[in-house]
Write a protein that holds these residues in place. Sequence first.
Motif, PDB file in Angstrom:
ATOM      1  N   ALA A 106       0.846  -1.196   0.000  1.00  0.00           N
ATOM      2  CA  ALA A 106       0.000   0.000   0.000  1.00  0.00           C
ATOM      3  C   ALA A 106       0.882   1.248   0.000  1.00  0.00           C
ATOM      4  O   ALA A 106       1.982   1.256   0.550  1.00  0.00           O
ATOM      5  N   ALA A 107       0.379   2.306  -0.632  1.00  0.00           N
ATOM      6  CA  ALA A 107       1.142   3.535  -0.699  1.00  0.00           C
ATOM      7  C   ALA A 107       1.243   4.147   0.684  1.00  0.00           C
ATOM      8  O   ALA A 107       0.300   4.097   1.480  1.00  0.00           O
ATOM      9  N   GLY A 108       2.404   4.731   0.958  1.00  0.00           N
ATOM     10  CA  GLY A 108       2.600   5.382   2.236  1.00  0.00           C
ATOM     11  C   GLY A 108       2.861   6.846   2.052  1.00  0.00           C
ATOM     12  O   GLY A 108       2.877   7.362   0.926  1.00  0.00           O
ATOM     13  N   VAL A 109       3.081   7.525   3.157  1.00  0.00           N
ATOM     14  CA  VAL A 109       3.425   8.941   3.114  1.00  0.00           C
ATOM     15  C   VAL A 109       4.865   9.079   2.611  1.00  0.00           C
ATOM     16  O   VAL A 109       5.752   8.349   3.055  1.00  0.00           O
ATOM     17  N   ILE A 110       5.052  10.006   1.714  1.00  0.00           N
ATOM     18  CA  ILE A 110       6.376  10.239   1.151  1.00  0.00           C
ATOM     19  C   ILE A 110       6.889  11.588   1.615  1.00  0.00           C
ATOM     20  O   ILE A 110       6.145  12.586   1.576  1.00  0.00           O
ATOM     21  N   GLN A 111       8.126  11.604   2.055  1.00  0.00           N
ATOM     22  CA  GLN A 111       8.733  12.853   2.460  1.00  0.00           C
ATOM     23  C   GLN A 111      10.046  13.044   1.695  1.00  0.00           C
ATOM     24  O   GLN A 111      10.781  12.088   1.475  1.00  0.00           O
ATOM     25  N   SER A 112      10.297  14.269   1.329  1.00  0.00           N
ATOM     26  CA  SER A 112      11.568  14.569   0.681  1.00  0.00           C
ATOM     27  C   SER A 112      12.061  15.942   1.099  1.00  0.00           C
ATOM     28  O   SER A 112      11.246  16.839   1.388  1.00  0.00           O
ATOM     29  N   PRO A 113      13.367  16.129   1.178  1.00  0.00           N
ATOM     30  CA  PRO A 113      14.356  15.061   1.067  1.00  0.00           C
ATOM     31  C   PRO A 113      14.396  14.225   2.335  1.00  0.00           C
ATOM     32  O   PRO A 113      13.770  14.577   3.331  1.00  0.00           O
ATOM     33  N   ARG A 114      15.098  13.139   2.336  1.00  0.00           N
ATOM     34  CA  ARG A 114      15.223  12.333   3.537  1.00  0.00           C
ATOM     35  C   ARG A 114      16.264  12.917   4.481  1.00  0.00           C
ATOM     36  O   ARG A 114      16.152  12.782   5.702  1.00  0.00           O
ATOM     37  N   HIS A 115      17.272  13.527   3.910  1.00  0.00           N
ATOM     38  CA  HIS A 115      18.320  14.152   4.702  1.00  0.00           C
ATOM     39  C   HIS A 115      18.620  15.526   4.111  1.00  0.00           C
ATOM     40  O   HIS A 115      18.603  15.694   2.890  1.00  0.00           O
ATOM     41  N   LEU A 116      18.888  16.467   4.999  1.00  0.00           N
ATOM     42  CA  LEU A 116      19.160  17.831   4.561  1.00  0.00           C
ATOM     43  C   LEU A 116      20.152  18.463   5.520  1.00  0.00           C
ATOM     44  O   LEU A 116      19.964  18.401   6.740  1.00  0.00           O
ATOM     45  N   ILE A 117      21.182  19.033   4.944  1.00  0.00           N
ATOM     46  CA  ILE A 117      22.188  19.727   5.745  1.00  0.00           C
ATOM     47  C   ILE A 117      22.214  21.184   5.317  1.00  0.00           C
ATOM     48  O   ILE A 117      22.347  21.478   4.131  1.00  0.00           O
ATOM     49  N   LYS A 118      22.071  22.067   6.290  1.00  0.00           N
ATOM     50  CA  LYS A 118      22.036  23.503   6.012  1.00  0.00           C
ATOM     51  C   LYS A 118      22.952  24.236   6.991  1.00  0.00           C
ATOM     52  O   LYS A 118      23.292  23.730   8.064  1.00  0.00           O
ATOM     53  N   GLU A 119      23.313  25.434   6.598  1.00  0.00           N
ATOM     54  CA  GLU A 119      24.079  26.313   7.472  1.00  0.00           C
ATOM     55  C   GLU A 119      23.107  27.203   8.249  1.00  0.00           C
ATOM     56  O   GLU A 119      21.954  27.402   7.847  1.00  0.00           O
ATOM     57  N   LYS A 120      23.597  27.728   9.352  1.00  0.00           N
ATOM     58  CA  LYS A 120      22.798  28.691  10.121  1.00  0.00           C
ATOM     59  C   LYS A 120      22.352  29.835   9.234  1.00  0.00           C
ATOM     60  O   LYS A 120      23.086  30.275   8.354  1.00  0.00           O
ATOM     61  N   ARG A 121      21.151  30.305   9.462  1.00  0.00           N
ATOM     62  CA  ARG A 121      20.541  31.439   8.754  1.00  0.00           C
ATOM     63  C   ARG A 121      20.096  31.100   7.328  1.00  0.00           C
ATOM     64  O   ARG A 121      19.529  31.976   6.665  1.00  0.00           O
ATOM     65  N   GLU A 122      20.313  29.886   6.901  1.00  0.00           N
ATOM     66  CA  GLU A 122      19.807  29.486   5.586  1.00  0.00           C
ATOM     67  C   GLU A 122      18.323  29.113   5.687  1.00  0.00           C
ATOM     68  O   GLU A 122      17.742  29.117   6.768  1.00  0.00           O
ATOM     69  N   THR A 123      17.757  28.803   4.520  1.00  0.00           N
ATOM     70  CA  THR A 123      16.359  28.368   4.494  1.00  0.00           C
ATOM     71  C   THR A 123      16.278  26.919   4.032  1.00  0.00           C
ATOM     72  O   THR A 123      17.203  26.414   3.379  1.00  0.00           O
ATOM     73  N   ALA A 124      15.175  26.289   4.377  1.00  0.00           N
ATOM     74  CA  ALA A 124      14.966  24.893   3.987  1.00  0.00           C
ATOM     75  C   ALA A 124      13.497  24.688   3.668  1.00  0.00           C
ATOM     76  O   ALA A 124      12.626  25.323   4.279  1.00  0.00           O
ATOM     77  N   THR A 125      13.242  23.806   2.714  1.00  0.00           N
ATOM     78  CA  THR A 125      11.864  23.443   2.374  1.00  0.00           C
ATOM     79  C   THR A 125      11.725  21.945   2.426  1.00  0.00           C
ATOM     80  O   THR A 125      12.444  21.220   1.740  1.00  0.00           O
ATOM     81  N   LEU A 126      10.809  21.488   3.243  1.00  0.00           N
ATOM     82  CA  LEU A 126      10.528  20.063   3.383  1.00  0.00           C
ATOM     83  C   LEU A 126       9.192  19.772   2.720  1.00  0.00           C
ATOM     84  O   LEU A 126       8.230  20.545   2.878  1.00  0.00           O
ATOM     85  N   LYS A 127       9.144  18.646   2.015  1.00  0.00           N
ATOM     86  CA  LYS A 127       7.927  18.303   1.292  1.00  0.00           C
ATOM     87  C   LYS A 127       7.304  17.017   1.817  1.00  0.00           C
ATOM     88  O   LYS A 127       8.004  16.106   2.258  1.00  0.00           O
ATOM     89  N   CYS A 128       5.998  16.970   1.728  1.00  0.00           N
ATOM     90  CA  CYS A 128       5.245  15.816   2.211  1.00  0.00           C
ATOM     91  C   CYS A 128       4.158  15.478   1.197  1.00  0.00           C
ATOM     92  O   CYS A 128       3.371  16.343   0.812  1.00  0.00           O
ATOM     93  N   TYR A 129       4.109  14.213   0.825  1.00  0.00           N
ATOM     94  CA  TYR A 129       3.080  13.728  -0.090  1.00  0.00           C
ATOM     95  C   TYR A 129       2.240  12.703   0.667  1.00  0.00           C
ATOM     96  O   TYR A 129       2.721  11.616   0.976  1.00  0.00           O
ATOM     97  N   PRO A 130       1.003  13.064   0.980  1.00  0.00           N
ATOM     98  CA  PRO A 130       0.178  12.165   1.811  1.00  0.00           C
ATOM     99  C   PRO A 130      -0.250  10.913   1.061  1.00  0.00           C
ATOM    100  O   PRO A 130      -0.099  10.824  -0.162  1.00  0.00           O
ATOM    101  N   ILE A 131      -0.776   9.988   1.802  1.00  0.00           N
ATOM    102  CA  ILE A 131      -1.357   8.785   1.203  1.00  0.00           C
ATOM    103  C   ILE A 131      -2.495   9.232   0.278  1.00  0.00           C
ATOM    104  O   ILE A 131      -3.265  10.142   0.645  1.00  0.00           O
ATOM    105  N   PRO A 132      -2.605   8.633  -0.905  1.00  0.00           N
ATOM    106  CA  PRO A 132      -3.670   9.044  -1.824  1.00  0.00           C
ATOM    107  C   PRO A 132      -5.046   9.051  -1.170  1.00  0.00           C
ATOM    108  O   PRO A 132      -5.392   8.140  -0.415  1.00  0.00           O
TER     109      PRO A 132
END
Lengths: 114, 111
Positions: A1-27
């Motif tokens: 069965a399809a599950g929740v998908i998240q990307s990226p799985r790992h993210l490394i950032k410096e202080k004061r930077e920005t980040a965007t996390l994505k989530c794709y729910p179960i259909p």
Amino acid sequence: AAGVIQSPRHLIKEKRETATLKCYPIPRHDTVYWYQQGPGQDPQFLISFYEKMQSDKGSIPDRFSAQQFSDYHSELNMSSLELGDSALYFCASSLGLSGADTQYFGPGTRLTVL
Amino acid sequence: GESVGLHLPTLSVQEGDNSIINCAYSNSASDYFIWYKQESGKGPQFIIDIRSNMDKRQGQRVTVLLNKTVKHLSLQIAATQPGDSAVYFCAETTSYGKLTFGQGTILTVHP
């Protein structure tokens, strides 16, 4: 069965930077929750969306924002990153908004802020 | 604010034994209580839930007991297997479904 998908799985950032996390729910799931889990801690609720509208808000910093799009995927935007933002970020989805609707969690995004 | 917590942070059992993981909660207005299993590097996995108007619910090898008088929740795992080794969280839901998690119990099953 399809599950929740998240990307990226790992993210490394410096202080004061920005980040965007994505989530794709179960259909067909219309509700998305975001949680933050620090090392050795329990997940803490950040924010949730139902049918593309914010439904609840927890201990989410003002530097963070999120939204749910027309295809029900969600993005968590994090700006001015701090060392303390390093954590696992989980997205969960459910069909419906009530406590009776089981939340299914994704594998998480591990954010490391250097 | 309301919180959900656990009495025992670690539990070690032998394979085949029964395991009991306990949880105390403080919000008597919660509608549902849920147990999640979290393996290392993975997201929480739903195990079983119980509605506040029930005191017992059984699943496959698991039983959840709810004692509203003392605000206590427990998860019983029968014939514990090495694959059951994980961190177990109890959680409670508010009217909008957001989960408030407890501290977590580390279950270690020895072969």
